[in-house]
Design a protein around this motif. Sequence first.
Motif, short mmCIF file in Angstrom:
data_model
loop_
_atom_site.label_atom_id
_atom_site.label_comp_id
_atom_site.label_asym_id
_atom_site.label_seq_id
_atom_site.Cartn_x
_atom_site.Cartn_y
_atom_site.Cartn_z
N ASP A 43 0.80 -1.24 0.00
CA ASP A 43 0.00 0.00 0.00
C ASP A 43 0.84 1.28 0.00
OD1 ASP A 43 -2.78 -1.48 1.42
OD2 ASP A 43 -2.85 -0.07 -0.22
N TYR A 44 0.22 2.49 -0.26
CA TYR A 44 0.99 3.62 -0.80
C TYR A 44 0.48 5.05 -0.58
CZ TYR A 44 3.81 5.03 -4.87
OH TYR A 44 4.67 5.55 -5.75
N GLN A 45 0.86 6.14 -1.15
CA GLN A 45 0.74 7.57 -0.75
C GLN A 45 -0.22 8.51 -1.49
OE1 GLN A 45 4.23 9.62 -2.26
NE2 GLN A 45 3.13 11.49 -2.08
N ALA A 46 -0.13 9.80 -1.19
CA ALA A 46 -1.01 10.83 -1.76
C ALA A 46 -0.32 11.68 -2.80
CB ALA A 46 -1.57 11.69 -0.65
N ASP A 47 -1.02 12.74 -3.20
CA ASP A 47 -0.79 13.40 -4.45
C ASP A 47 -0.72 14.92 -4.27
OD1 ASP A 47 -3.18 13.32 -7.19
OD2 ASP A 47 -2.00 14.95 -6.48
N GLU A 48 -0.15 15.40 -3.13
CA GLU A 48 -0.25 16.81 -2.79
C GLU A 48 0.60 17.72 -3.68
OE1 GLU A 48 -0.89 16.08 1.95
OE2 GLU A 48 0.66 17.44 1.27
N ILE A 78 -2.79 6.02 -11.10
CA ILE A 78 -2.88 4.57 -10.95
C ILE A 78 -3.30 4.16 -9.54
CG2 ILE A 78 -0.44 4.17 -10.34
CD1 ILE A 78 -0.57 1.77 -12.33
N GLU A 79 -2.96 4.99 -8.51
CA GLU A 79 -3.35 4.65 -7.14
C GLU A 79 -4.85 4.80 -6.89
OE1 GLU A 79 -1.27 7.05 -7.99
OE2 GLU A 79 -1.69 8.94 -6.96
N HIS A 80 -5.56 5.37 -7.87
CA HIS A 80 -7.02 5.55 -7.76
C HIS A 80 -7.80 4.40 -8.39
CE1 HIS A 80 -6.87 9.79 -6.34
NE2 HIS A 80 -5.71 9.78 -6.99
N ILE A 81 -7.09 3.39 -8.92
CA ILE A 81 -7.77 2.28 -9.59
C ILE A 81 -7.24 0.95 -9.05
CG2 ILE A 81 -8.30 3.59 -11.68
CD1 ILE A 81 -5.91 2.33 -13.02
N ASP A 82 -8.05 -0.10 -9.22
CA ASP A 82 -7.62 -1.39 -8.71
C ASP A 82 -6.65 -2.07 -9.66
OD1 ASP A 82 -10.87 -2.82 -9.53
OD2 ASP A 82 -9.07 -2.66 -10.78
N ASP A 92 -6.18 10.92 1.11
CA ASP A 92 -7.04 11.04 -0.08
C ASP A 92 -8.02 9.87 -0.05
OD1 ASP A 92 -6.43 11.76 -3.60
OD2 ASP A 92 -8.24 11.05 -2.60
N ILE A 93 -9.30 10.18 0.17
CA ILE A 93 -10.30 9.13 0.35
C ILE A 93 -10.54 8.33 -0.92
CG2 ILE A 93 -12.38 10.47 -0.24
CD1 ILE A 93 -13.65 9.25 2.33
N THR A 94 -10.10 8.86 -2.09
CA THR A 94 -10.32 8.15 -3.36
C THR A 94 -9.19 7.18 -3.68
OG1 THR A 94 -9.24 9.85 -4.71
CG2 THR A 94 -11.59 10.12 -4.27
N HIS A 95 -8.13 7.13 -2.87
CA HIS A 95 -7.04 6.18 -3.14
C HIS A 95 -7.51 4.74 -2.93
CE1 HIS A 95 -3.36 9.08 -2.69
NE2 HIS A 95 -4.11 9.32 -3.77
#
Length: 538
Positions: free
Chosen positions: A351-356, A444-448, A489-492
């Motif tokens: 698992d992994y990070q955000a996009d600030e 890519i972190e927003h999709i399975d 980020d709740i969409t990750h």
Amino acid sequence: MLKLRYRFETSSFLQIALARSLAPWLAGHFDLKLESAGPLLSAPELYGFFSRPLLQSELCLHTGLAFQPDPACANLFWWSGGALPAHEWLLQIDELWSMTPGGAEELKKRYPEKPVHYLPPCLELSHWQTDAPLPAELELEPEQRLLLWQSPTSDGMEAVLKAFIPDALKAPDVVLLLQIDAVSDDFEDGLMEQIAALCEEHGIAEMEQLNIHTLIGPLAPEAWLGLLQRTAVLLNPAEPLLVLAARALGKTVLAPVGLLTTQTGVLLWEDDSEANRQVLRQALELTTSALSDLAAFSVELVGPELQERLNRLPALIDLPTRREKAKAERLNRAAAEREGRKQKYSLFHSDYQADEMQSRRAWHARYAEYFKAVRADVLDIGCGSGIFLEILKEMQIPAFGIDPDPDMVDVCQELGLQALAGDERVLADCVENSLGGIHASHIIEHIDGQRAIAMVENALAALAPGGLLLIRTPNWRNQMVRHEGFWLDITHIRPYPLPLLQQVLKDAGFEVTAAGFEEFGWNDTFIVGRKPLSGEKA
């Protein structure tokens, strides 16, 4: 309104000039998208036609060989002269046009089963009259007259030397320039031998007395235009548009039979060296007036005929079946490539990070450099407010974006950028081999996992050979990202560590050319994959 992709080569000033004449007219009659093999720095006014998103089209018009014919639409090739493309390439073309009547006859003989038509080029003279510099390697005195022979190869050079050298000393103010795009390793030795033999034959004691220069290698469009503007006599050109433009600029032209000769008052260049010597002597003594009657080559006359031929072609071809076949073939190839893969992506789950901090312009600029040399449009997936698109526009790299947020699409469009609503799944509907690059920053972190694999595989299909896929994503090795940042980020959906991305790209068929972690912020992960050229293996 039919969707039309117009493909040409930006290395050719002739093709650029033709596109500048035609594109505004075509845009009024078709849903037009321009595509070229590289940035169009010499005609920035066409940028809007390049960056238009056009995912599928009914028609594809080729004036150069930079792109493969599209198997999902009707393909037309408008031949300007010179060497014909490879036979296999032409077999994929549905209809052939020639800019000269003689060329049309030749095409009919070679491809009797295909529709062949004559359609003259169109000329907007103002594009040729813009002042341009001479190539930096060439120095001419104001009183010197330039005799230009330009060719892709050295074939035909001997005939030019035989026509020029016998009388060269009688016209000391004349400079013969041989501008050749590509030569063999022994070219210089062969040239010296030919000149020496002709000097001996015609009693010229020293070769140094001759004003003969060479420029080897393709010229930039501006340098090429500057050369033509400075030319006094153009020798044996291969393309009708070049003949037409030279005559409209008041140049004397010696050209073979059939190259617009009757319409444009061109002197005849033959296979006989003595006849060419005489006509060259005549050309140097002439005061040539510029061709003024260009009505037959105006876009107002050529355009409607072009429109009529384009409009009727889709009715002659079963486009729905062709598209389904092309898509099925692509999916079958993808399935065959997946067959037998031993790597299971579940081995890499974590698992992994955000996009600030990605919104910082400087961070985007360094990645834009990767796309400087791509040969087609760049697609920015998740384009947001358009910062990356703005940078590409400043670099004159054709680009458009997609974003799932309609508000972001509106922001881009208000800035004059091209953007559509959508996400990475749009890649499945892109024309095969149509994109030069794909930028997917913090997507890519927003999709399975399954969608991530599909995105990479669809990207490979949509990219032209040599095209680049650049992915940025949060770095799971960074402690701040792993402990909290990723989940802010709740969409990750899930992280994608670098080893996993490398495996996914390689399995899909990409060559990984760069990968690592940024030195700033939260040390985001980045990876660059290149689609292999035809015949290469990843």
